[in-house]
Design a protein around this motif. Structure first.
Motif, PDB file in Angstrom:
ATOM      1  N   GLU A  22      -8.542  18.203   4.802  1.00 12.18           N
ATOM      2  CA  GLU A  22      -9.753  17.473   4.966  1.00 12.18           C
ATOM      3  C   GLU A  22     -10.853  17.975   3.314  1.00 12.18           C
ATOM      4  N   LYS A  23     -10.319  19.516   2.700  1.00 12.51           N
ATOM      5  CA  LYS A  23     -10.929  19.536   0.901  1.00 12.51           C
ATOM      6  C   LYS A  23     -10.173  18.941   0.164  1.00 12.51           C
ATOM      7  N   ARG A  24      -8.473  18.632   0.438  1.00  9.11           N
ATOM      8  CA  ARG A  24      -8.083  17.846   0.062  1.00  9.11           C
ATOM      9  C   ARG A  24      -8.387  16.379  -0.529  1.00  9.11           C
ATOM     10  N   MET A  25      -8.217  15.576   0.902  1.00  8.95           N
ATOM     11  CA  MET A  25      -8.489  14.628   1.036  1.00  8.95           C
ATOM     12  C   MET A  25      -9.778  13.750   0.231  1.00  8.95           C
ATOM     13  N   LYS A  26     -11.354  15.071   0.604  1.00  4.28           N
ATOM     14  CA  LYS A  26     -11.846  14.518  -0.477  1.00  4.28           C
ATOM     15  C   LYS A  26     -12.085  14.722  -1.561  1.00  4.28           C
ATOM     16  N   LYS A  27     -11.336  15.116  -1.469  1.00  2.00           N
ATOM     17  CA  LYS A  27     -11.213  15.421  -3.693  1.00  2.00           C
ATOM     18  C   LYS A  27     -10.177  14.162  -4.125  1.00  2.00           C
ATOM     19  N   ILE A  28      -9.183  14.262  -3.149  1.00  2.00           N
ATOM     20  CA  ILE A  28      -8.338  12.486  -3.535  1.00  2.00           C
ATOM     21  C   ILE A  28      -9.556  11.445  -3.458  1.00  2.00           C
ATOM     22  N   ILE A  29     -10.521  11.335  -2.804  1.00  2.00           N
ATOM     23  CA  ILE A  29     -11.275  10.186  -2.426  1.00  2.00           C
ATOM     24  C   ILE A  29     -12.459  10.105  -3.372  1.00  2.00           C
ATOM     25  N   ASN A 117      -8.558   7.702   5.610  1.00  3.69           N
ATOM     26  CA  ASN A 117      -8.954   6.852   4.767  1.00  3.69           C
ATOM     27  C   ASN A 117      -8.850   6.861   3.519  1.00  3.69           C
ATOM     28  N   ILE A 118      -8.530   6.188   1.911  1.00  4.26           N
ATOM     29  CA  ILE A 118      -8.709   6.821   0.718  1.00  4.26           C
ATOM     30  C   ILE A 118     -10.458   5.810   0.505  1.00  4.26           C
ATOM     31  N   THR A 119      -9.643   4.341   1.377  1.00  2.00           N
ATOM     32  CA  THR A 119     -10.885   2.956   0.696  1.00  2.00           C
ATOM     33  C   THR A 119     -10.623   2.529   2.001  1.00  2.00           C
ATOM     34  N   PRO A 120     -11.726   1.638   2.327  1.00  3.62           N
ATOM     35  CA  PRO A 120     -11.276   1.073   3.452  1.00  3.62           C
ATOM     36  C   PRO A 120     -10.872  -0.902   3.717  1.00  3.62           C
ATOM     37  N   PHE A 121     -10.276  -0.846   1.931  1.00  2.76           N
ATOM     38  CA  PHE A 121      -9.503  -1.946   1.305  1.00  2.76           C
ATOM     39  C   PHE A 121      -8.181  -1.496   1.697  1.00  2.76           C
ATOM     40  N   PHE A 122      -8.163  -2.745   1.887  1.00  2.22           N
ATOM     41  CA  PHE A 122      -6.145  -2.447   2.452  1.00  2.22           C
ATOM     42  C   PHE A 122      -5.498  -2.875   0.553  1.00  2.22           C
ATOM     43  N   HIS A 123      -6.306  -4.009   0.117  1.00  8.38           N
ATOM     44  CA  HIS A 123      -5.192  -4.413  -0.834  1.00  8.38           C
ATOM     45  C   HIS A 123      -6.205  -4.187  -2.153  1.00  8.38           C
ATOM     46  N   PHE A 124      -6.270  -4.068  -2.961  1.00 14.40           N
ATOM     47  CA  PHE A 124      -7.198  -5.271  -4.174  1.00 14.40           C
ATOM     48  C   PHE A 124      -7.237  -4.763  -5.748  1.00 14.40           C
ATOM     49  N   ASP A 125      -7.133  -5.789  -6.715  1.00 15.92           N
ATOM     50  CA  ASP A 125      -6.525  -5.466  -7.539  1.00 15.92           C
ATOM     51  C   ASP A 125      -7.494  -5.771  -8.676  1.00 15.92           C
ATOM     52  N   ILE A 126      -7.809  -4.963  -9.706  1.00 11.38           N
ATOM     53  CA  ILE A 126      -9.021  -5.151 -10.504  1.00 11.38           C
ATOM     54  C   ILE A 126      -7.249  -5.962 -11.992  1.00 11.38           C
ATOM     55  N   LEU A 127      -8.622  -7.178 -12.464  1.00 16.55           N
ATOM     56  CA  LEU A 127      -8.338  -7.716 -13.769  1.00 16.55           C
ATOM     57  C   LEU A 127      -8.755  -7.866 -14.989  1.00 16.55           C
ATOM     58  N   ASP A 128      -7.756  -7.505 -15.463  1.00 20.42           N
ATOM     59  CA  ASP A 128      -8.399  -7.705 -17.022  1.00 20.42           C
ATOM     60  C   ASP A 128      -9.026  -9.414 -17.727  1.00 20.42           C
ATOM     61  N   SER A 137      -4.919  -1.006  -5.519  1.00 26.30           N
ATOM     62  CA  SER A 137      -4.919   0.207  -4.891  1.00 26.30           C
ATOM     63  C   SER A 137      -4.413  -0.585  -3.750  1.00 26.30           C
ATOM     64  N   GLN A 138      -3.720   0.482  -3.147  1.00 23.37           N
ATOM     65  CA  GLN A 138      -2.793  -0.622  -1.905  1.00 23.37           C
ATOM     66  C   GLN A 138      -2.553   0.094  -0.857  1.00 23.37           C
ATOM     67  N   ASP A 139      -2.903  -0.152   0.459  1.00 23.24           N
ATOM     68  CA  ASP A 139      -1.844   0.596   1.767  1.00 23.24           C
ATOM     69  C   ASP A 139      -3.632   1.416   1.940  1.00 23.24           C
ATOM     70  N   PHE A 140      -4.663   0.745   1.921  1.00 25.16           N
ATOM     71  CA  PHE A 140      -5.659   1.833   2.574  1.00 25.16           C
ATOM     72  C   PHE A 140      -5.715   2.079   0.822  1.00 25.16           C
ATOM     73  N   GLY A 141      -5.611   2.749  -0.337  1.00 24.34           N
ATOM     74  CA  GLY A 141      -5.555   3.865  -1.507  1.00 24.34           C
ATOM     75  C   GLY A 141      -4.927   4.960  -2.068  1.00 24.34           C
ATOM     76  N   CYS A 142      -3.650   4.528  -0.247  1.00 21.97           N
ATOM     77  CA  CYS A 142      -2.439   5.591  -0.381  1.00 21.97           C
ATOM     78  C   CYS A 142      -2.000   5.275  -1.770  1.00 21.97           C
ATOM     79  N   ASN A 143      -1.420   4.370  -2.084  1.00 22.99           N
ATOM     80  CA  ASN A 143      -0.238   3.381  -3.299  1.00 22.99           C
ATOM     81  C   ASN A 143      -1.310   3.278  -4.426  1.00 22.99           C
ATOM     82  N   THR A 144      -1.547   4.102  -5.421  1.00 29.68           N
ATOM     83  CA  THR A 144      -2.677   3.140  -6.875  1.00 29.68           C
ATOM     84  C   THR A 144      -2.216   3.950  -7.455  1.00 29.68           C
TER      85      THR A 144
END
Length: 173
Positions: A22-29, A117-128, A137-144
């Motif tokens: 839980e401590k590591r998960m909070k740090k990741i979030i 989960n790291i984020t409630p968003f399944f997948h999003f991209d921030i564009l330039d 950020s994909q798979d609720f933040g697991c692949n960022t």
């Protein structure tokens, strides 16, 4: 999509003991939130991918993109919405202060939630400004993945405990 990303966020959690996990998960979030906020300030558009049921029928205790999607659609912000070949809805919107607040509110709610989960968003991209993804950020933040310059790293003001979560991706030639 960006032709390349040069960093990924280490979201692994090898801890066996519940308290350490839980401590590591909070740090990741916390780190995910920090870097996401940075890219929200830097980006010009946001693309969220979601399944229609996430918006219509979110399950309590299960991550849902619904809050963000509903509020974007109900806002005055102009957006495009289309279904892709994977039956995911792609919602693209210009980043303005209201959209950023919706994302920030979701980030805070995630820290307070019961699911892991790291984020409630399944997948999003921030564009330039060129429409290229600078953060995904994909798979609720697991692949960022992200594209960081030396200037970005300096602006993020990462301490040594945070720096270890950023893994440089080797350049492929």
């Amino acid at each position: 999509m960006q032709d390349f990303f040069n960093y990924r966020l280490d979201t692994s959690n090898p801890e066996d003991e519940e308290e350490k996990f839980e401590k590591r998960m909070k740090k990741i979030i916390t780190i995910w939130n920090k870097v996401t906020a940075y890219f929200l300030a830097k980006g010009t558009k946001l693309t969220i991918l979601y399944y229609e049921n996430d918006k219509i029928n979110p399950n309590k205790g299960y991550p849902s993109t619904g809050y963000g999607v509903k509020n974007i659609i109900l806002s005055d912000s102009q957006f495009t919405k289309e279904e892709n070949e994977d039956n995911l809805i792609e919602l693209t919107v210009n980043l303005n202060e209201y959209i950023k607040k919706v994302i920030f509110k979701s980030m805070v709610e995630e820290i307070e939630s019961e699911y892991e989960n790291i984020t409630p968003f399944f997948h999003f991209d921030i564009l330039d400004q060129n429409g290229l993804s600078i953060f995904t950020s994909q798979d609720f933040g697991c692949n960022t993945l992200m594209y960081l310059t030396m200037s970005d790293i300096k602006e993020l003001s990462l301490n040594e405990n945070e720096e270890v979560f950023f893994i440089k991706i080797p350049e492929i030639k």
